[in-house]
Write an enzyme that holds these catalytic residues in place. Structure first.
Site, mmCIF file in Angstrom:
data_model
loop_
_atom_site.group_PDB
_atom_site.id
_atom_site.type_symbol
_atom_site.label_atom_id
_atom_site.label_comp_id
_atom_site.label_asym_id
_atom_site.label_seq_id
_atom_site.Cartn_x
_atom_site.Cartn_y
_atom_site.Cartn_z
ATOM 1 N N HIS A 51 0.823 -1.211 0.000
ATOM 2 C CA HIS A 51 0.000 0.000 0.000
ATOM 3 C C HIS A 51 0.860 1.264 0.000
ATOM 4 O O HIS A 51 0.385 2.338 -0.364
ATOM 5 C CB HIS A 51 -0.915 0.046 1.229
ATOM 6 C CG HIS A 51 -1.845 -1.115 1.344
ATOM 7 N ND1 HIS A 51 -2.790 -1.408 0.382
ATOM 8 C CD2 HIS A 51 -1.985 -2.071 2.301
ATOM 9 C CE1 HIS A 51 -3.479 -2.488 0.751
ATOM 10 N NE2 HIS A 51 -3.008 -2.905 1.905
ATOM 11 N N HIS A 98 5.575 6.711 6.508
ATOM 12 C CA HIS A 98 5.233 6.191 5.192
ATOM 13 C C HIS A 98 4.819 7.352 4.303
ATOM 14 O O HIS A 98 4.678 8.481 4.768
ATOM 15 C CB HIS A 98 4.107 5.156 5.295
ATOM 16 C CG HIS A 98 2.853 5.704 5.897
ATOM 17 N ND1 HIS A 98 2.619 5.719 7.260
ATOM 18 C CD2 HIS A 98 1.759 6.293 5.341
ATOM 19 C CE1 HIS A 98 1.450 6.281 7.506
ATOM 20 N NE2 HIS A 98 0.902 6.632 6.352
ATOM 21 N N HIS A 152 2.495 8.879 0.732
ATOM 22 C CA HIS A 152 1.356 8.797 -0.186
ATOM 23 C C HIS A 152 1.727 9.596 -1.429
ATOM 24 O O HIS A 152 2.309 10.679 -1.333
ATOM 25 C CB HIS A 152 0.101 9.375 0.465
ATOM 26 C CG HIS A 152 -0.319 8.647 1.710
ATOM 27 N ND1 HIS A 152 -1.206 7.591 1.692
ATOM 28 C CD2 HIS A 152 0.036 8.825 3.011
ATOM 29 C CE1 HIS A 152 -1.386 7.141 2.932
ATOM 30 N NE2 HIS A 152 -0.644 7.874 3.743
ATOM 31 N N HIS A 162 3.738 10.852 6.308
ATOM 32 C CA HIS A 162 3.135 10.743 7.634
ATOM 33 C C HIS A 162 4.088 10.026 8.578
ATOM 34 O O HIS A 162 4.616 8.961 8.231
ATOM 35 C CB HIS A 162 1.825 9.960 7.576
ATOM 36 C CG HIS A 162 0.754 10.632 6.791
ATOM 37 N ND1 HIS A 162 -0.347 9.956 6.292
ATOM 38 C CD2 HIS A 162 0.599 11.932 6.411
ATOM 39 C CE1 HIS A 162 -1.127 10.805 5.652
ATOM 40 N NE2 HIS A 162 -0.572 12.004 5.696
ATOM 41 N N THR A 190 -5.858 7.325 7.990
ATOM 42 C CA THR A 190 -6.349 7.533 6.621
ATOM 43 C C THR A 190 -6.435 6.243 5.817
ATOM 44 O O THR A 190 -6.708 6.275 4.619
ATOM 45 C CB THR A 190 -5.471 8.550 5.862
ATOM 46 O OG1 THR A 190 -4.154 8.004 5.722
ATOM 47 C CG2 THR A 190 -5.400 9.871 6.604
ATOM 48 N N THR A 191 -6.181 5.116 6.465
ATOM 49 C CA THR A 191 -6.356 3.808 5.842
ATOM 50 C C THR A 191 -7.203 2.943 6.772
ATOM 51 O O THR A 191 -7.246 3.188 7.982
ATOM 52 C CB THR A 191 -5.000 3.111 5.597
ATOM 53 O OG1 THR A 191 -4.296 2.984 6.845
ATOM 54 C CG2 THR A 191 -4.157 3.896 4.613
#
Length: 310
Positions: free
Chosen positions: A88, A115, A117, A141, A225-226
């Protein structure tokens, strides 16, 4: 007969909800993408305090308690433990001893991982949060939990998660991008899901954040957010972005895969903004300080225009 049908219906419903609850989420399919998360994980993903959000600067409220952060262990490359492709995102796990305090937080938080995005290259946006309706090519993040908690599952039950969010923007010239160049040079080692890289890191987390003005930030109450989109997360989103070259952003969109054998790249790894509802977004910058800074900028522009007309 009706009783048997009722039992059968209940069993089918139970099986259905069990399968639904265990369903895998994704970014790249209509069946499991962000629009389906409220159905796949309805407990929180359909909540009223979801993240990310759009931050309208003029609607934020100054909070004098949002003082400077104290970052501990951020400058030590040895605190970066492991990089991996989670399927992801690209994630880097921390060793023990990386913490934040201050910044209006009510306790010390320990960093677990960071991680990223991203979208599909440097020419499109891929950030999760937006600022005044505008997105950025990437967002980073850093996930922390309260020091007294053993793991995320324990911390989330007691609002013990704090996430630092950093926009990543593209600049034509960057003073020093060496840390980010070192970062993306590792990506070929984790191009496929579940691949890991564990060696001495040539950079620290502070090296990646060196272009950020860490005293200007926004604060609000939101969620992961996941999935499972658990709420009760203390969000800090920094106003000024990390600056990198377009080549850095493009590396994430071209060298990280969901399935390398079929050449399916990991792209558009972000959730769209959610409704703010009744929440308030706070800012560490007072209206006077912001006006003064903007006034100085406008004054410099005016001086330049006058100079050009002479």
């Amino acid at each position: 007969m009706a009783f048997i049908l009722s039992l059968f219906g209940a069993a089918v419903f139970s099986i259905f909800t069990t399968v639904l609850a265990s369903s895998e989420w994704c970014y790249n399919s209509d069946d499991c993408g962000p629009e389906e998360w409220p159905n796949i994980h309805p407990l929180f993903c359909s909540g009223n305090e979801q993240s990310p959000i759009n931050i309208e600067v003029v609607e934020t409220k100054w909070n004098s308690s949002l003082t400077n952060f104290c970052f501990s262990g951020y400058s030590d490359p040895r605190k970066l433990h492991l990089m991996k492709n989670t399927g992801h995102s690209v994630q880097v796990d921390f060793a023990d001893g990386v913490t934040i305090s201050g910044g209006g937080l009510n306790e010390t938080f320990k960093a677990l991982q960071f991680h990223l995005h991203w979208g599909n290259g440097s020419s499109v946006y891929g950030s999760e949060h937006t600022l005044n309706g505008c997105g950025f090519p990437m967002e980073m993040h850093i996930l922390h939990i309260g020091e007294k908690f053993a793991n995320v599952s324990e911390a989330i039950k007691q609002n013990g998660i704090a996430v630092l969010g950093f926009f990543i923007d593209v600049a034509t010239t960057v003073d020093n991008n060496q840390a980010w160049e070192d970062f993306v040079n590792i990506l070929p080692n984790i191009s496929s899901p579940d691949e890991k890289w564990q060696n001495a890191f040539p950079f620290s987390i502070s090296d990646l954040l060196q272009s950020v003005q860490k005293t200007k930030y926004f604060r609000y109450r939101g969620s992961l957010t996941t999935p499972t989109c658990d709420e009760g997360v203390t969000w800090t989103v920094f106003e000024k972005p990390i600056l990198v070259t377009h080549k850095i952003v493009d590396k994430f969109a071209t060298e990280v895969f969901i399935n390398k054998s079929t050449n399916v790249r990991l792209v558009n790894t972000y959730r769209h903004v959610q409704k703010l509802n009744k929440r308030t977004v706070f800012t560490s910058t007072s209206a006077f300080a912001r006006f003064k800074a903007e006034g100085q900028t406008m004054a410099l522009v005016a001086i330049c225009l006058i100079w050009l007309t002479l």
